[in-house]
Design an enzyme around this catalytic site. Structure first.
Site, short mmCIF file in Angstrom:
data_model
loop_
_atom_site.label_atom_id
_atom_site.label_comp_id
_atom_site.label_asym_id
_atom_site.label_seq_id
_atom_site.Cartn_x
_atom_site.Cartn_y
_atom_site.Cartn_z
N GLU A 113 0.86 -1.20 0.00
CA GLU A 113 0.00 0.00 0.00
C GLU A 113 0.88 1.23 0.00
O GLU A 113 2.03 1.18 0.44
CB GLU A 113 -0.86 0.02 1.27
CG GLU A 113 -1.84 -1.11 1.35
CD GLU A 113 -2.48 -1.22 2.74
OE1 GLU A 113 -2.33 -0.29 3.55
OE2 GLU A 113 -3.10 -2.25 2.98
N LYS A 115 2.13 4.66 1.51
CA LYS A 115 2.19 5.17 2.89
C LYS A 115 1.85 6.65 2.86
O LYS A 115 2.66 7.48 2.45
CB LYS A 115 3.59 4.93 3.48
CG LYS A 115 3.67 5.26 4.94
CD LYS A 115 4.99 4.81 5.53
CE LYS A 115 5.03 4.93 7.04
NZ LYS A 115 4.78 6.27 7.53
N ASP A 117 1.08 10.39 3.88
CA ASP A 117 1.78 11.25 4.83
C ASP A 117 0.79 12.21 5.49
O ASP A 117 0.61 13.34 5.06
CB ASP A 117 2.87 12.03 4.09
CG ASP A 117 3.90 12.57 5.05
OD1 ASP A 117 3.84 12.21 6.24
OD2 ASP A 117 4.76 13.34 4.63
N GLU A 173 -5.60 7.19 7.42
CA GLU A 173 -4.76 8.39 7.47
C GLU A 173 -5.54 9.60 6.99
O GLU A 173 -6.11 9.57 5.89
CB GLU A 173 -3.55 8.15 6.55
CG GLU A 173 -2.39 9.03 6.82
CD GLU A 173 -1.52 8.52 7.97
OE1 GLU A 173 -1.90 7.53 8.65
OE2 GLU A 173 -0.47 9.13 8.20
N TYR A 225 -7.16 1.96 5.94
CA TYR A 225 -6.30 0.82 5.61
C TYR A 225 -6.26 -0.27 6.67
O TYR A 225 -5.41 -1.16 6.61
CB TYR A 225 -4.88 1.29 5.30
CG TYR A 225 -4.31 2.27 6.32
CD1 TYR A 225 -4.08 1.90 7.63
CD2 TYR A 225 -4.00 3.58 5.94
CE1 TYR A 225 -3.57 2.79 8.55
CE2 TYR A 225 -3.47 4.48 6.84
CZ TYR A 225 -3.26 4.08 8.15
OH TYR A 225 -2.75 4.96 9.05
N LYS A 312 10.63 3.58 3.40
CA LYS A 312 10.55 5.03 3.26
C LYS A 312 11.35 5.48 2.04
O LYS A 312 12.51 5.06 1.88
CB LYS A 312 11.14 5.71 4.50
CG LYS A 312 10.32 5.51 5.76
CD LYS A 312 9.26 6.58 5.86
CE LYS A 312 8.77 6.74 7.27
NZ LYS A 312 9.22 7.87 7.98
N CYS A 407 14.20 48.13 2.38
CA CYS A 407 13.19 47.55 1.50
C CYS A 407 13.68 47.56 0.04
O CYS A 407 14.13 48.60 -0.44
CB CYS A 407 11.89 48.35 1.61
SG CYS A 407 10.62 47.79 0.47
N CYS A 410 11.32 50.25 -1.83
CA CYS A 410 11.23 51.69 -1.54
C CYS A 410 12.38 52.19 -0.67
O CYS A 410 12.40 53.35 -0.28
CB CYS A 410 9.89 52.01 -0.87
SG CYS A 410 9.79 51.37 0.80
N CYS A 425 8.60 46.00 5.88
CA CYS A 425 8.81 47.39 5.51
C CYS A 425 7.66 48.20 6.11
O CYS A 425 6.49 47.93 5.81
CB CYS A 425 8.81 47.49 3.98
SG CYS A 425 8.64 49.20 3.41
N CYS A 431 5.17 52.42 -0.29
CA CYS A 431 5.91 51.30 -0.86
C CYS A 431 5.07 50.64 -1.96
O CYS A 431 4.02 50.05 -1.67
CB CYS A 431 6.25 50.33 0.27
SG CYS A 431 7.14 48.88 -0.26
S1 IVH Z 1 -0.77 0.31 8.67
C1 IVH Z 1 0.37 -1.51 12.96
N1 IVH Z 1 -0.94 1.39 6.31
O1 IVH Z 1 2.23 5.06 9.00
C2 IVH Z 1 0.51 -0.29 12.12
N2 IVH Z 1 -0.09 2.72 8.09
O2 IVH Z 1 4.52 4.21 10.93
C3 IVH Z 1 -0.61 -0.16 11.18
N3 IVH Z 1 0.46 5.02 7.44
O3 IVH Z 1 0.76 5.17 12.19
C4 IVH Z 1 -0.42 0.92 10.22
N4 IVH Z 1 -0.13 4.85 5.33
O4 IVH Z 1 -0.14 6.75 10.39
C5 IVH Z 1 -0.58 1.59 7.59
N5 IVH Z 1 -1.19 2.24 4.16
C6 IVH Z 1 -0.84 2.41 5.43
C7 IVH Z 1 -0.35 3.65 5.91
C8 IVH Z 1 0.03 3.75 7.26
C9 IVH Z 1 0.34 5.65 6.27
C10 IVH Z 1 1.00 5.64 8.67
C11 IVH Z 1 0.13 5.45 9.88
C12 IVH Z 1 0.95 4.71 10.88
C13 IVH Z 1 2.34 4.98 10.40
C14 IVH Z 1 3.21 3.82 10.79
#
Ligand code: IVH
Length: 671
Positions: A113, A115, A117, A173, A225, A312, A407, A410, A425, A431
């Protein structure tokens, strides 16, 4: 329908819908079906269109039903919210795969999946209804932010009939799309507020707000998720994702099933490049063993599951040369430094500029020198950021870059307020970028929305000496012959422009107030001020204490208003605008008394209330024939007290034996 009837219906519908909003957002106990609510809202909308003179700025048609909650309650998670182990390279992933194989053999699948942010959120549903939204907090317990969660459109408040269990938690998220982030951040800097560094901070800052109406204004989204139930309903994570999609949840469609680690690596490599084409930020990939009984076999460490890991992404970083630092001056006078770079390809786009935020960034954090070679990265922002300097490539004898003292537009000496990062300024009267910026803000869509007049026209009108102050716009018609002679604009566009300016005289006071561009007075604050003070004269005369007594006006905003009106030139400008016929008085709402039950009685409202704003209570009292007084005296009939009433007031009221009642007791007086 007569005007009086329309007005009464508008008032009744507004009050009813506000109550429904309160039941929905705060009590989470709606007493009306969504469909019926929407119909009533539409009915009110139509009435307000037909009789705009009775439409309240605070009407439920204009405001998403939010309420101020006072603080968040801490809630223990039924299932702890754990984190994930991180990896940053393929080798670590291969090792993760080997550990799993050793434990459960070769017969398994992975789900990959994105991740996202943002910030993780746990949602509880009972009998198909959203009953709670809780942040991760420390993993064991988090903040209950249900009121805010309810403003997120993609989170269902009530599920359609389906085969979901009576009780379940679903986790996901909460995040902000990049476009919304850019737009709202611009709005913040335009209003003189500090910009958020990235969409994640914006999303989590938003979730922690106490004002759910403001949360609703900032569009957030949520991908789910993870499903948590008492009894295991599905064999695999993949099946559960499919199922919750069917129940109405927003599940990301980019997830994939992979039969082995090579498939996982392909997925990662694909998204390492493709992630820049998404409309939201991701910071990696999450890899999960698909089968629930295999997950159970693998178990957990104290912090994270052994059956999942996150990969990451390394932020893409390039080296380039700093050509020059330039400076922009905004309408509030704030100076923003920008690094001009030798063009370089980064994450699919050519980068020529990077944000430098403020003086400290240049002289303290980066210690930039002329022609330094810098490392540039792209985060959530569209404009990239300088991460650090490659000191090995510093040109020998290069001079340190010093922040400008005057500035760039001006040449006035710049100032910095104590505790603030930005230099500004102070020459707001002379200005050019400030003058033009202020006029551009005034004519903008959210302020006076003047047809036939755009930013470039303001530039031209200013540089040709036709306008210097906002009020000059209203004398522009005196110059129509010269404008025509100039040859820059056609006759038709000049007429359009003058028409637009003339029409803007009818714009309501709150738009004028917002358009004046007072620091920290955004659209919402302007509305609150107009609702509370009613006229510009009241606002100008208000003391710091009186200003902070208004709904949602804090010390910073109050001081900004005081400073603005302390400047004689601002007062003169307002007088000129008044003489041109602009609106400086709140639209008069003819008050038809809801009852006469409070006739002859006087009230003071003090403190913070859970259900109503102070202005709402004031309206209730006035609509029932009561009077609001400004100070406690023996003549006063009641003090309506909420939380945090000032101790001096309380003491005085008690001394004079004036009954102190709650908002609920006030309502009892008029039922
Ligand atoms: S599963 C047991 N799936 O990443 C942990 N987490 O470092 C279950 N996050 O706290 C998390 N996308 O805030 C999961 N597809 C995804 C995610 C995801 C972002 C974040 C989430 C979690 C952190 C884990």
């Amino acid at each position: 329908m007569s005007a009086a009837e329309a007005q009464q219906q508008i008032q009744e519908l507004s009050a009813e819908l506000k109550q429904h909003n309160y039941n929905y957002y705060v009590l989470a106990m709606p007493t009306i079906a969504d469909f019926d609510f929407d119909q009533k809202l539409e009915q009110l909308n139509q009435l307000e269109k037909e009789f705009p003179e009775f439409a309240d700025a605070d009407s439920p048609t204009k405001r998403v039903g939010g309420f101020i909650t006072k603080e968040f309650v801490t809630v223990k998670h039924r299932w702890p919210m754990l984190s994930l182990g991180n990896t940053y390279n393929e080798q670590e992933l291969v090792e993760f795969d080997q550990r799993i194989r050793k434990a459960i053999g070769d017969n398994f699948e992975y789900v990959c999946e994105l991740k996202f942010d943002g910030l993780s959120m746990s949602l509880t549903y009972e009998h198909g209804k959203l009953v709670r939204g809780v942040t991760r907090g420390d993993g064991t317990q988090g903040d209950e932010v249900t009121t805010n969660v309810r403003t997120i459109h993609s989170i269902p408040k009530k599920l359609d009939k389906g085969d979901y269990p009576d009780l379940f938690e679903i986790r996901g998220e909460v995040f902000m799309h990049l476009k919304a982030f850019e737009r709202l951040n611009k709005e913040r800097t335009d209003n003189g507020e500090v910009a958020y560094a990235n969409p994640r901070n914006f999303a989590s800052g938003t979730m922690k707000l106490q004002d759910s109406a403001e949360v609703a204004r900032r569009p957030l989204d949520c991908f789910l998720y993870g499903l948590y139930t008492e009894k295991t309903l599905f064999k695999t994570h993949w099946e559960s994702l499919e199922a919750v999609k069917g129940w109405g949840f927003h599940v990301d469609d980019h997830s994939r099933l992979c039969s082995d680690i090579n498939g996982v690596l392909d997925f990662i490599n694909h998204w390492d490049k493709e992630r820049f084409n998404l409309s939201y930020d991701i910071d990696g990939i999450v890899i999960k063993v698909n089968n629930y009984s295999q997950q159970q076999e693998l178990g957990f460490t104290s912090k994270s599951p052994r059956w999942a890991i996150s990969y990451k992404f390394k932020a893409e970083r390039v080296e380039t040369e700093l050509l020059q630092v330039s400076y922009q001056v905004g309408r509030t006078g704030a100076v923003t430094p920008v690094a001009n770079l030798k063009p370089v390809l980064l994450a699919g786009t050519t980068v020529k500029r990077a944000t430098l935020h403020n003086a400290d960034e240049i002289t303290e954090r980066l210690k930039l020198h002329e022609h330094d070679t810098v490392y540039v990265e792209k985060g959530g922002e569209i404009i990239p950021k300088i991460i650090s300097v490659n000191l090995d490539k510093r040109v020998p004898g290069a001079k340190a870059i010093e922040y400008i003292t005057h500035c760039p537009a001006c040449d006035t000496a710049l100032l910095r307020n104590e505790g603030e990062a930005a230099w500004y300024c102070p020459n707001d009267e002379g200005c050019p970028p400030q003058i033009m910026g202020k006029m551009q803000h005034f004519i903008g869509r959210k302020a006076m929305n003047i047809d036939g007049l755009g930013d470039e026209t303001i530039d031209t009108l200013y540089s040709r000496g036709f306008v210097k102050h906002i009020s000059d716009l209203y004398r522009l018609h005196e110059h129509s012959a010269e404008l025509k002679q100039m040859g820059r604009f056609g006759e038709k566009s000049i007429n359009n422009m003058l028409d637009g300016i003339e029409k803007s005289k009818q714009m309501p006071f709150e738009k004028v107030l917002f358009g004046m561009g007072i620091r920290y007075i955004g659209e919402t604050v302007a509305k609150k001020l107009v609702a509370h003070f009613k006229t510009i004269n009241n606002l100008m005369a208000a003391s710091l204490e009186e200003l902070t007594a208004a709904d949602e006006i804090g010390g910073r905003i109050a001081q900004s208003i005081i400073d603005y009106f302390a400047d004689e030139s601002h007062k003169e400008e307002i007088e000129k605008l008044k003489s041109h016929g602009l609106q400086f008085i709140a639209e008069e709402k003819e008050v038809t008394l809801a009852s006469n039950k409070l006739a002859g009685q006087s009230f003071i409202i003090s403190g913070v209330f859970e259900t109503f704003s102070r202005d709402e209570l004031k309206d209730i009292i006035e609509q029932n024939g009561g009077k609001i007084l400004s100070s406690i005296s023996a003549k006063l009939s009641y003090v309506v007290a909420g939380d945090n009433m000032g101790p001096a007031k309380l003491e005085k009221a008690q001394k004079l034996n004036i009954p102190i009642i709650s908002d609920k007791e006030l309502l009892d007086l008029i039922i």
